[in-house]
Design a protein around this motif. Sequence first.
Motif, PDB file in Angstrom:
ATOM      1  N   ALA A  73       0.838  -1.205   0.000  1.00 40.55           N
ATOM      2  CA  ALA A  73       0.000   0.000   0.000  1.00 40.55           C
ATOM      3  C   ALA A  73       0.865   1.244   0.000  1.00 40.55           C
ATOM      4  O   ALA A  73       0.640   2.197  -0.745  1.00 40.55           O
ATOM      5  CB  ALA A  73      -0.924   0.005   1.219  1.00 40.55           C
ATOM      6  N   LYS A  74       1.887   1.212   0.842  1.00 40.56           N
ATOM      7  CA  LYS A  74       2.798   2.345   0.978  1.00 40.56           C
ATOM      8  C   LYS A  74       3.464   2.678  -0.350  1.00 40.56           C
ATOM      9  O   LYS A  74       3.472   3.817  -0.810  1.00 40.56           O
ATOM     10  CB  LYS A  74       3.871   1.934   1.997  1.00 40.56           C
ATOM     11  CG  LYS A  74       4.746   3.049   2.461  1.00 40.56           C
ATOM     12  CD  LYS A  74       3.998   3.917   3.418  1.00 40.56           C
ATOM     13  CE  LYS A  74       4.574   5.325   3.402  1.00 40.56           C
ATOM     14  NZ  LYS A  74       3.629   6.265   3.960  1.00 40.56           N
ATOM     15  N   ILE A  75       4.031   1.678  -0.959  1.00 39.90           N
ATOM     16  CA  ILE A  75       4.795   1.886  -2.184  1.00 39.90           C
ATOM     17  C   ILE A  75       3.870   2.243  -3.342  1.00 39.90           C
ATOM     18  O   ILE A  75       4.152   3.146  -4.124  1.00 39.90           O
ATOM     19  CB  ILE A  75       5.637   0.634  -2.496  1.00 39.90           C
ATOM     20  CG1 ILE A  75       6.756   0.518  -1.450  1.00 39.90           C
ATOM     21  CG2 ILE A  75       6.216   0.697  -3.902  1.00 39.90           C
ATOM     22  CD1 ILE A  75       7.486  -0.802  -1.449  1.00 39.90           C
ATOM     23  N   VAL A  85      -5.918   1.689  -4.738  1.00 36.51           N
ATOM     24  CA  VAL A  85      -4.869   2.498  -5.342  1.00 36.51           C
ATOM     25  C   VAL A  85      -5.380   3.901  -5.648  1.00 36.51           C
ATOM     26  O   VAL A  85      -4.717   4.902  -5.373  1.00 36.51           O
ATOM     27  CB  VAL A  85      -4.373   1.829  -6.639  1.00 36.51           C
ATOM     28  CG1 VAL A  85      -3.516   2.773  -7.444  1.00 36.51           C
ATOM     29  CG2 VAL A  85      -3.609   0.557  -6.304  1.00 36.51           C
ATOM     30  N   ALA A  86      -6.579   3.972  -6.184  1.00 33.95           N
ATOM     31  CA  ALA A  86      -7.167   5.264  -6.518  1.00 33.95           C
ATOM     32  C   ALA A  86      -7.371   6.103  -5.254  1.00 33.95           C
ATOM     33  O   ALA A  86      -7.105   7.301  -5.233  1.00 33.95           O
ATOM     34  CB  ALA A  86      -8.498   5.063  -7.231  1.00 33.95           C
ATOM     35  N   ASP A  87      -7.793   5.433  -4.219  1.00 35.01           N
ATOM     36  CA  ASP A  87      -8.045   6.110  -2.942  1.00 35.01           C
ATOM     37  C   ASP A  87      -6.741   6.627  -2.347  1.00 35.01           C
ATOM     38  O   ASP A  87      -6.642   7.775  -1.927  1.00 35.01           O
ATOM     39  CB  ASP A  87      -8.715   5.115  -1.997  1.00 35.01           C
ATOM     40  CG  ASP A  87      -9.103   5.745  -0.666  1.00 35.01           C
ATOM     41  OD1 ASP A  87      -9.696   6.833  -0.682  1.00 35.01           O
ATOM     42  OD2 ASP A  87      -8.801   5.153   0.380  1.00 35.01           O
ATOM     43  N   ASN A  88      -5.716   5.781  -2.342  1.00 32.48           N
ATOM     44  CA  ASN A  88      -4.428   6.163  -1.769  1.00 32.48           C
ATOM     45  C   ASN A  88      -3.759   7.271  -2.573  1.00 32.48           C
ATOM     46  O   ASN A  88      -3.060   8.102  -2.019  1.00 32.48           O
ATOM     47  CB  ASN A  88      -3.473   4.970  -1.739  1.00 32.48           C
ATOM     48  CG  ASN A  88      -3.807   4.024  -0.614  1.00 32.48           C
ATOM     49  OD1 ASN A  88      -4.419   4.416   0.369  1.00 32.48           O
ATOM     50  ND2 ASN A  88      -3.413   2.778  -0.752  1.00 32.48           N
ATOM     51  N   GLY A  89      -3.947   7.237  -3.886  1.00 34.87           N
ATOM     52  CA  GLY A  89      -3.212   8.158  -4.728  1.00 34.87           C
ATOM     53  C   GLY A  89      -4.049   9.294  -5.280  1.00 34.87           C
ATOM     54  O   GLY A  89      -3.609  10.026  -6.145  1.00 34.87           O
ATOM     55  N   ASP A  90      -5.265   9.423  -4.741  1.00 35.69           N
ATOM     56  CA  ASP A  90      -6.173  10.476  -5.202  1.00 35.69           C
ATOM     57  C   ASP A  90      -6.357  10.482  -6.721  1.00 35.69           C
ATOM     58  O   ASP A  90      -6.332  11.536  -7.350  1.00 35.69           O
ATOM     59  CB  ASP A  90      -5.667  11.853  -4.750  1.00 35.69           C
ATOM     60  CG  ASP A  90      -5.999  12.094  -3.290  1.00 35.69           C
ATOM     61  OD1 ASP A  90      -7.102  11.710  -2.882  1.00 35.69           O
ATOM     62  OD2 ASP A  90      -5.159  12.652  -2.572  1.00 35.69           O
TER      63      ASP A  90
END
Lengths: 183, 183
Positions: free
Chosen positions: A102-104, B158-163
């Motif tokens: 998740a971090k990466i 991924v979309a959530d984490n990376g806006d």
Amino acid sequence: MRADALRNRERIIDTARTVFREQGYDASLDEIAKRAGVGAGTLYRHFPNRDALLDAILQNWVERVEAATEKTLAHEGPPRELLLEWFRTYVELISLHKGGPAKITSALGDPESPIRTKCQVLTGAAERVMERLREEHAIRDDVDAVRVCQLVGGVATVADNGDLDADAVAPLLEVVADGLLRA
Amino acid sequence: MRADALRNRERIIDTARTVFREQGYDASLDEIAKRAGVGAGTLYRHFPNRDALLDAILQNWVERVEAATEKTLAHEGPPRELLLEWFRTYVELISLHKGGPAKITSALGDPESPIRTKCQVLTGAAERVMERLREEHAIRDDVDAVRVCQLVGGVATVADNGDLDADAVAPLLEVVADGLLRA
DNA sequence: GAACGATACGGAGACAGTCTCCGTTTAGCA
DNA sequence: TGCTAAACGGAGACTGTCTCCGTATCGTTC
């Protein structure tokens, strides 16, 4: 840098690597300091926050990424095999510790991320693999390396969160590969 | 349940819904208690932990999932369109608040998760969509609904984490869809 | 409508983690 | 050997989680 400072810095990194692997990315920084035999102040002077510490740990990991990429590219075989081989390698590389994927993966799309430069090594490697497949006209060309990394990173994140093993991950990677391979 | 207890319970849920949406799933529970006008003890008596509170919030969300599924299934069109429509709906539904996609997706594969029953509604809905596609022999049959939800959940995470916005997510969903559609 | 037990309340405080501040120590140079 | 910039370390401020228990309230029974 003074010799004692350098020594402490190394000890903190070594300890952090161990503790992160043991307890995941949420491990207590004070505990890392304690186990490294330094005060909290020393840890925070060297690494202002958790990400800065992670960044230092990733330094040697970058070399492993490079090596793994070479190995994958050396592997002869049909495009689907190459892609799947790279996906498996990729998932393994980013699953360093709990929370790693998740971090990466979130760092890939975040220009502000303190570990971004390190993560770009990953996209660079993916780029090389995809370039090879593009030459063979085996892959669709409307999806770039970052997106592919995000997709595979998504799978790895899910696997990490849900404790899926390699057998459970394989079909998910196949779906992604087959989706990419049509062009 | 006593009338005052019921009243407080409702107020806590309403407040939590707002605060989670505002601040993400990590918001302070003490703050939620304060904004709801109750003591921390009251909050923790009703909801022993964060997940129990989330579970209560998801109750009404389940109904939205059902409705959205009906709407998607009513939509006539080629298999690829149906699948993509469902994926978009799915991503939207699980992106309730920051951290939602990761939370929900990891719960899908975890038999111990306190919000599991709620999440099974999602896989049930996915199952219906896939059943329809299977009847049309449009989809590969070695991947089950849970795996598909995990894949799409990975994209949403991924979309959530990376806006990432909807435009950035679309090609990722297309890759997943195309990977599934071959059979 | 008074009395009483069960139920629920709420907030102080124990505990854990992050991070800072600053008095003390030390490396390394002259 | 003495000096000073650099580094140390840990006490403590702050924030969030969660518990404990004295106090208040509900609603039932007579």
